[in-house]
Design a protein around this motif. Structure first.
Motif, mmCIF file in Angstrom:
data_model
loop_
_atom_site.group_PDB
_atom_site.id
_atom_site.type_symbol
_atom_site.label_atom_id
_atom_site.label_comp_id
_atom_site.label_asym_id
_atom_site.label_seq_id
_atom_site.Cartn_x
_atom_site.Cartn_y
_atom_site.Cartn_z
ATOM 1 N N GLU A 272 0.839 -1.205 0.000
ATOM 2 C CA GLU A 272 0.000 0.000 0.000
ATOM 3 C C GLU A 272 0.872 1.252 0.000
ATOM 4 O OE1 GLU A 272 -3.231 0.167 2.786
ATOM 5 O OE2 GLU A 272 -3.273 -2.023 2.990
ATOM 6 N N GLY A 273 0.320 2.334 -0.527
ATOM 7 C CA GLY A 273 1.023 3.607 -0.520
ATOM 8 C C GLY A 273 0.816 4.345 0.790
ATOM 9 N N VAL A 274 1.534 5.447 0.965
ATOM 10 C CA VAL A 274 1.407 6.253 2.178
ATOM 11 C C VAL A 274 1.341 7.718 1.785
ATOM 12 C CG1 VAL A 274 3.924 6.263 2.469
ATOM 13 C CG2 VAL A 274 2.454 6.829 4.404
ATOM 14 N N SER A 275 0.444 8.449 2.430
ATOM 15 C CA SER A 275 0.220 9.860 2.112
ATOM 16 C C SER A 275 0.501 10.718 3.336
ATOM 17 C CB SER A 275 -1.240 10.062 1.664
ATOM 18 O OG SER A 275 -1.630 11.409 1.770
ATOM 19 N N SER A 276 1.309 11.758 3.158
ATOM 20 C CA SER A 276 1.600 12.655 4.281
ATOM 21 C C SER A 276 0.338 13.395 4.726
ATOM 22 C CB SER A 276 2.698 13.649 3.907
ATOM 23 O OG SER A 276 2.332 14.420 2.785
ATOM 24 N N THR A 277 -0.537 13.717 3.783
ATOM 25 C CA THR A 277 -1.791 14.381 4.145
ATOM 26 C C THR A 277 -2.647 13.476 5.008
ATOM 27 O OG1 THR A 277 -1.775 15.675 2.104
ATOM 28 C CG2 THR A 277 -3.885 15.460 3.240
ATOM 29 N N ARG A 278 -2.713 12.203 4.648
ATOM 30 C CA ARG A 278 -3.499 11.258 5.444
ATOM 31 C C ARG A 278 -2.900 11.084 6.837
ATOM 32 N NH1 ARG A 278 -7.438 7.615 5.105
ATOM 33 N NH2 ARG A 278 -7.282 5.674 6.282
ATOM 34 N N LEU A 279 -1.584 11.014 6.931
ATOM 35 C CA LEU A 279 -0.949 10.903 8.240
ATOM 36 C C LEU A 279 -1.248 12.137 9.089
ATOM 37 C CD1 LEU A 279 2.569 9.409 7.375
ATOM 38 C CD2 LEU A 279 0.513 8.201 8.136
ATOM 39 N N ARG A 280 -1.214 13.303 8.461
ATOM 40 C CA ARG A 280 -1.462 14.544 9.201
ATOM 41 C C ARG A 280 -2.895 14.607 9.724
ATOM 42 N NH1 ARG A 280 -3.543 19.502 7.896
ATOM 43 N NH2 ARG A 280 -3.570 19.077 5.657
ATOM 44 N N THR A 281 -3.844 14.132 8.947
ATOM 45 C CA THR A 281 -5.246 14.283 9.331
ATOM 46 C C THR A 281 -5.779 13.126 10.171
ATOM 47 O OG1 THR A 281 -5.923 13.314 7.206
ATOM 48 C CG2 THR A 281 -5.783 15.717 7.325
ATOM 49 N N THR A 282 -5.099 11.983 10.163
ATOM 50 C CA THR A 282 -5.614 10.834 10.920
ATOM 51 C C THR A 282 -4.775 10.505 12.149
ATOM 52 O OG1 THR A 282 -4.363 9.281 9.515
ATOM 53 C CG2 THR A 282 -6.637 9.792 8.858
ATOM 54 N N VAL A 283 -3.466 10.570 12.036
ATOM 55 C CA VAL A 283 -2.603 10.167 13.156
ATOM 56 C C VAL A 283 -2.191 11.357 14.012
ATOM 57 C CG1 VAL A 283 -0.473 8.993 13.814
ATOM 58 C CG2 VAL A 283 -1.748 8.211 11.813
ATOM 59 N N MET A 284 -1.857 12.478 13.380
ATOM 60 C CA MET A 284 -1.361 13.609 14.161
ATOM 61 C C MET A 284 -2.385 14.188 15.136
ATOM 62 S SD MET A 284 1.798 13.964 13.841
ATOM 63 C CE MET A 284 1.915 15.497 14.763
ATOM 64 N N PRO A 285 -3.701 14.156 14.865
ATOM 65 C CA PRO A 285 -4.638 14.585 15.916
ATOM 66 C C PRO A 285 -4.549 13.731 17.181
ATOM 67 C CG PRO A 285 -5.720 14.673 13.783
ATOM 68 C CD PRO A 285 -4.383 14.014 13.559
ATOM 69 N N VAL A 286 -4.204 12.450 17.039
ATOM 70 C CA VAL A 286 -3.997 11.599 18.213
ATOM 71 C C VAL A 286 -2.785 12.087 18.999
ATOM 72 C CG1 VAL A 286 -3.477 9.263 19.004
ATOM 73 C CG2 VAL A 286 -5.060 9.612 17.089
ATOM 74 N N VAL A 287 -1.711 12.433 18.277
ATOM 75 C CA VAL A 287 -0.513 12.972 18.930
ATOM 76 C C VAL A 287 -0.850 14.294 19.614
ATOM 77 C CG1 VAL A 287 1.842 13.807 18.555
ATOM 78 C CG2 VAL A 287 1.008 11.805 17.294
ATOM 79 N N LEU A 288 -1.657 15.129 18.968
ATOM 80 C CA LEU A 288 -2.058 16.396 19.575
ATOM 81 C C LEU A 288 -2.810 16.155 20.879
ATOM 82 C CD1 LEU A 288 -2.478 19.441 19.645
ATOM 83 C CD2 LEU A 288 -4.480 19.119 18.175
ATOM 84 N N ALA A 289 -3.756 15.218 20.863
ATOM 85 C CA ALA A 289 -4.502 14.915 22.088
ATOM 86 C C ALA A 289 -3.551 14.477 23.199
ATOM 87 C CB ALA A 289 -5.545 13.832 21.805
ATOM 88 N N ALA A 290 -2.544 13.684 22.835
ATOM 89 C CA ALA A 290 -1.553 13.244 23.818
ATOM 90 C C ALA A 290 -0.746 14.420 24.344
ATOM 91 C CB ALA A 290 -0.628 12.209 23.185
ATOM 92 N N ASP A 291 -0.376 15.346 23.454
ATOM 93 C CA ASP A 291 0.409 16.510 23.868
ATOM 94 C C ASP A 291 -0.380 17.415 24.810
ATOM 95 O OD1 ASP A 291 2.424 15.541 22.295
ATOM 96 O OD2 ASP A 291 2.258 17.068 20.730
ATOM 97 N N VAL A 292 -1.663 17.614 24.502
ATOM 98 C CA VAL A 292 -2.522 18.438 25.363
ATOM 99 C C VAL A 292 -2.717 17.758 26.716
ATOM 100 C CG1 VAL A 292 -4.845 19.387 25.625
ATOM 101 C CG2 VAL A 292 -3.679 19.559 23.430
ATOM 102 N N ALA A 293 -2.883 16.437 26.691
ATOM 103 C CA ALA A 293 -3.058 15.703 27.955
ATOM 104 C C ALA A 293 -1.841 15.881 28.852
ATOM 105 C CB ALA A 293 -3.287 14.221 27.658
ATOM 106 N N LEU A 294 -0.649 15.916 28.259
ATOM 107 C CA LEU A 294 0.570 16.105 29.057
ATOM 108 C C LEU A 294 0.614 17.472 29.717
ATOM 109 C CD1 LEU A 294 3.226 14.351 26.822
ATOM 110 C CD2 LEU A 294 2.760 13.840 29.222
ATOM 111 N N VAL A 295 0.116 18.497 29.018
ATOM 112 C CA VAL A 295 0.036 19.827 29.648
ATOM 113 C C VAL A 295 -0.865 19.757 30.883
ATOM 114 C CG1 VAL A 295 -0.752 22.202 29.330
ATOM 115 C CG2 VAL A 295 0.497 21.059 27.500
ATOM 116 N N GLY A 296 -2.003 19.075 30.728
ATOM 117 C CA GLY A 296 -2.923 18.929 31.870
ATOM 118 C C GLY A 296 -2.309 18.151 33.021
ATOM 119 N N VAL A 297 -1.613 17.054 32.701
ATOM 120 C CA VAL A 297 -0.963 16.255 33.745
ATOM 121 C C VAL A 297 0.077 17.080 34.485
ATOM 122 C CG1 VAL A 297 0.633 14.327 34.101
ATOM 123 C CG2 VAL A 297 -1.391 14.019 32.665
#
Length: 301
Positions: A272-297
């Protein structure tokens, strides 16, 4: 300097969603973990240090945009970035880098003068040095595989966090050091992960990133190992900082990201191919949620 639209200005700074929020979190971690009470985050040295870290990180991102004009022009998903970067041009881009760097250094120096903590200005210089080493020949560590990923991660996570933490404490605690080590390793893993969709364009431009050197699957193996080790250090540090609950909340999103690296490896192995746009819109929001959670912790701890 050419008159860029607001969108073009954001693009050359890599401020697409969710990256600008990730950058803000990276600047906030140090001061939030150093604060003994949430109100300390709003003190003027803290605010000045966060502003300095953001300015310096953005300066290095513009430098990256200028340095990657050739490879981005070859990437089919980078047309908006390439167009904005060419409108800005190398000379004006470097002027923008210099202006933001000087402003960031001035703020960091003000924090050091006020607090007496030399770490603020030293880390500010370190962020810029990491950006130069990563982007500029003859070092151009982006083309030197894993070394480039590690230096980029230090300039994006460890040094900005140490800068902002120095607004309140001269040195981080042992637990905070573990947390920042883990986050830096996770960031290095993401740099390698991000190199996979850019592999063909980077190879055509002569850039020897990890994915060019090792292939897509080999690069993702490296990304997984870095991420797994970083996740372990993060959990250990958060557990020491505030107990198992903090470790679970603060590390959950990064654990999901680490698992997603394995899934992507399997997909690519299957052809399968890989798209940077798809990674940005599907995986990076998960990383963002993790980053925000760390600020709260950090604030809750």
């Amino acid at each position: 300097m050419p008159r860029l639209t607001a969108r073009e200005f954001a693009v050359v700074h890599r401020l697409e969603f969710p990256f600008w929020l990730n950058t803000l979190c990276q600047a906030l971690w140090g001061v939030c973990f150093a604060a003994s009470a949430p109100r300390e985050v709003l003190s003027w040295p803290s605010v000045a240090a966060v502003a300095a870290a953001v300015l310096l990180m953005e300066a290095t991102l513009v430098l990256n945009t200028v340095a990657d004009l050739d490879s981005d022009a070859r990437h089919p998903e980078r047309s908006r970035l390439s167009t904005a970067a060419h409108r800005l041009g190398r000379r004006d881009g470097l002027r923008l880098v210099a202006g933001e760097a000087v402003a960031g250094l001035a703020l960091a120096l003000a924090v050091t003068v006020h607090t007496g903590h030399l770490g603020a200005v030293v880390c500010a210089v370190g962020i810029l040095l990491a950006g130069v080493l990563y982007n500029v020949a003859p070092a151009r560590l982006k083309s030197r595989g894993l070394a480039g990923a590690v230096v980029f991660a230090c300039g994006a996570v460890a040094l900005p966090s140490l800068l902002t933490g120095a607004a309140l404490r001269p040195l981080p605690s042992a637990a905070t050091t573990l947390v920042l080590t883990g986050l830096t390793m996770l960031a290095a893993g993401r740099v390698v992960w991000w190199s996979v969709p850019d592999r063909d364009a980077d190879a055509e431009a002569g850039q020897r990133t990890t994915s060019v050197r090792r292939g897509a699957v080999g690069a993702l193996r490296v990304a997984f190992l870095l991420s797994f080790a970083g996740l372990a250090a993060l959990v250990w540090g958060l557990w020491s900082f505030a107990g198992p609950g903090a470790a679970a909340v603060g590390a959950a999103g990064h654990a999901v990201f680490t698992g997603s690296v394995l899934l992507l490896m399997r997909r690519i192995s299957a052809g399968e191919g890989v798209s940077s746009t798809r990674l940005r819109t599907t995986v990076m929001p998960v990383v963002l949620a993790a980053d925000v959670a760390l600020v709260g912790v950090a604030l809750a701890g």
